[in-house]
Scaffold this active site. Sequence first.
Site, short mmCIF file in Angstrom:
data_model
loop_
_atom_site.label_atom_id
_atom_site.label_comp_id
_atom_site.label_asym_id
_atom_site.label_seq_id
_atom_site.Cartn_x
_atom_site.Cartn_y
_atom_site.Cartn_z
N GLY A 1 3.13 1.39 10.85
CA GLY A 1 3.41 0.44 11.91
C GLY A 1 2.80 -0.91 11.66
N ALA A 2 1.71 -0.95 10.90
CA ALA A 2 1.03 -2.21 10.60
C ALA A 2 0.25 -2.02 9.31
CB ALA A 2 0.10 -2.62 11.74
N HIS B 1 -10.09 -3.56 9.53
CA HIS B 1 -9.88 -3.39 8.08
C HIS B 1 -10.25 -4.63 7.28
CE1 HIS B 1 -8.18 0.51 7.31
NE2 HIS B 1 -7.15 0.36 8.11
N HIS C 1 -7.43 -2.27 15.04
CA HIS C 1 -7.51 -1.42 13.84
C HIS C 1 -7.36 -2.27 12.57
CE1 HIS C 1 -6.61 2.52 11.71
NE2 HIS C 1 -6.10 1.64 10.85
N GLU C 2 -6.32 -3.11 12.55
CA GLU C 2 -6.04 -3.90 11.35
C GLU C 2 -7.08 -5.00 11.13
OE1 GLU C 2 -3.12 -1.25 10.98
OE2 GLU C 2 -3.90 -2.60 9.47
N GLU D 1 0.84 -1.19 0.00
CA GLU D 1 0.00 0.00 0.00
C GLU D 1 0.88 1.24 0.00
OE1 GLU D 1 -4.05 1.54 2.17
OE2 GLU D 1 -2.44 0.86 3.45
N GLU E 1 -9.20 4.44 6.72
CA GLU E 1 -8.38 4.67 7.91
C GLU E 1 -9.15 5.32 9.04
OE1 GLU E 1 -5.81 3.17 8.20
OE2 GLU E 1 -5.26 2.69 6.15
N GLU F 1 -2.94 -3.98 6.77
CA GLU F 1 -4.09 -4.88 6.88
C GLU F 1 -4.20 -5.91 5.76
OE1 GLU F 1 -5.73 -1.11 4.71
OE2 GLU F 1 -4.28 -1.55 6.29
N ASN F 2 -3.11 -6.39 5.21
CA ASN F 2 -3.18 -7.42 4.16
C ASN F 2 -4.23 -8.46 4.53
OD1 ASN F 2 -0.60 -6.30 3.04
ND2 ASN F 2 0.19 -7.17 4.94
#
Length: 904
Positions: free
Chosen positions: A323-324, A363, A359-360, A187, A382, A326-327
């Site tokens: 930091g992370a 997503h 959060h991830e 991304e 986001e 969301e694949n």
Amino acid sequence: MRLNRFAAISATAILLAGCATVPPPEMASADTAVGTSMPARAPVPGGPLQPLPADVNTDLPRTAAPAHYRIHVVPDMANLTFTGSSSVEMQVFEETDTIVLHANQLMIDSAILVPLAGGEARMLETTLDADAQLASFTDGASILPGYYRLDTTYEGVINTQATGLFALDYPDKVTGEEKRGLFTQFEAPDARRFAPMFDEPSYKATFDLIADVPVGMMAVSNMPAASEEDLGNGLKRVTFPTGPKMSSYLLFFGLGDFERVSMMASDGTEVGIVAPTGSGEQTRYALESMAPLMGYFNDYFGVDYPLPKLDNVTGPGSSQFFGAMENWGAILTFERILLYDPAISSAGTKQAIYSVQAHEVAHQWFGNIVTMAWWDDLWLNEGFASWMETKATHHFNPDWYANLSRVGGRERAMGLDSYATTHPVIQPIETVAETAQAFDAIAYSKGEAVISMLEAYAGEDVWRGGIRRYMDRHQYDNTKSVDLWRAVEEEGAEGLTDIAVDFTTKPGVPLVLASHTCNGDTATLDVRQSEFSQDRREEAMANPLSWNVPLIVKAGDMQPMRHVLTGSASLTLPNCDAVVVNSGQLGYFRTLYTPDMVGPLAAAVPGLDPIDQLGLVADNLALAAAGYQDYAVGLDMLSAIPADANPVVADAAIGRWASFYGALDDEAQKAKLAGMVTDKWLPRLMQLGFEPRADESLSDANLRSELIGSLGAMGNAAVLAEASRRFALLADDPRAMDGPLKTRWLGIVAGKATPAQWERMLELARTTTSTVERQTYYGLLGATEDPALAQRALDLALTGEAGTASAGIVLGVAANHPEMGHDFAVANMDAITALVDASGLAGFLARLAYTADTPELAAKYEALADGMSADARRPIDRSLLALRIGFERQPVLRRQVGAWVDAQ
């Protein structure tokens, strides 16, 4: 302590039931010779495609779209290269002689176009445009509308920063031996570094992935591995099956000496944590936290998670950009915010592990099952995931008071949104290259704040009903923001679209001007809309933008009154008590109260809800910083926060006092302020104690850490002595400081470090087998106030010894030695560029520029930016504008705060 001066500039690190309804397409095996003809085929899986709509942006011609990819990669980890072959099944919509895909850092060796309905395969000529990141595949004759497969073979680069397919080196957790792992970060514009692709969110397709990898290593992708075949020569072929249709940026591949722990979530999904071998119990907290989220989100969204597994893969390093990520089915998170190591992880880190993972995982629905059509709606991904992470964290951990964090998020957004350099939440993005600049506090924090406000307006049940309607209607598809507003209005939130459109398409921060008249047993509240600005106050007051602003007004114990403000209004209140215009603090606006209203408000602060205490203090100090009122108004409210306040409120209060201490330059005033703060807040620290307690809440643990840090920054002798005592113990025992306060104590020592202490931290960095500890120690080396040690830290950063922590060392030095940081950056720009992932470079330079402590140094950064493209310099321009306003306001701040201190 170095004050984050004048204005908050965000550094800111971050989605159906069932799988695909058609069988995976038959593809040529990896051994099929180039040009071999294929059997006649039906149209692409899923039926005919559609050209990209004219109102959705794209870098590509609208002549074709993909349905399925089959990608086969063979990484050479030692030489940081890989070879690949890719087959893309697509539909061509109109006659053309050229197929155009994205490609970057790829050397394409061959390209063959195969008609899926039968016919002769055709060799295509490839032309690469490196600047546009495009590959054009041209035939001598026309390519007619129909269904095709484009087969390519190519070579690519494994990067050393988090871009495309990248490598991270780290010490083995048991032996200390250097290891290397591979990961992907696609991304926004970097799947094209892995294979030629239609690399934009609206070009959704299904993917098969095959990788030839060393026998002893674990390969990870979005789906569980379907098979492993021993190829001999120490290699195996790992095949991952077709998953649901998704955007290319969500594809993931990881490879390394990994271990995986897993458990079944209540919804039947297998959740796992993939980490370097030897991580052991450090993965337990993240794993056990993730499993309950699956059922929670399934229920909230009304759509079941469609993949059989969800892994969170940890990368042992860091990025200046994120930091992370969301694949789908294979989240990537850097180790510092995924693994819980009792030796060094703080209570705040534990909270970050939970919230980032929430959060991830959010997503996986909002972003992955339903995806924005183009990057101008990035905020919808986001901002919504940020809002959802807070909601989930509060649901599962109510004693953390996560909902109070919405005030801090709002303030981060307004810190950026109140300058002329701001942009709307939905901002125009013409090319994917511009997307990196969209990952800022406007997308995340303003997005979260606006969604919080809209939920409060619609009501929780109506809002959730609208979200479920939206998810069901658009699963596996792409949307725009208006699709969400339409769904929530259909559920019953009449008028929501007008509010939502105002707050997402207009930049800036509304300002509500409030006055109050008592009429015996009742009162009249007059409110008028204006605009808040830090750098154009007079213009904003004279000619403001206008919004539909939802107010929630409360006076005393009255039931909250709701009103959508357009222009001005007079509201009748049932009593004459102090009035909070933004009760609950979910409105995205500032409130400027008349002088006769702020005194009763300050007096009422101790009895207000914690979120109103936080919001009123933040609001009134921000208004003072922008010149709308004297700092005394906000300081009176800050001082009214009681010593036994909610721990999150107390945490914020002590941090603000430390910032004002750092801003003053009069030593007598600083000493007096430190004494006042110590008298009030040291007893709270003594009550908590220096040692963590097994039965304490996480919010109390966070408060202890903040009290230690802030009182230490103000020179408290007891805190400084305790930090020195603990550090001295490291001489005999490198584990003597282990525990959740380790980083806090080390941070206090680092600033005043002696050469011997600095050397000890360097030794610990070099010998620890913990990646998180290693990065922590290296980062602290740059925090020194000693110029000679600072220069040594910069020299160390250039060697690359600190790995992905190197860029952080440079920023740490610049924070205490601004001129040195600038000169080093200018002299070593090529080397610094190599230390930062491509998407994070502009943000890194903006943070570096923000360390400037004089107008003259800021002018040097402006000269540096003059040679950059408009996209690259935009974050730097924001920093420089904030600095300019800060330099202008600094004397006012010192004068007004100093006068308030003198008057106490």
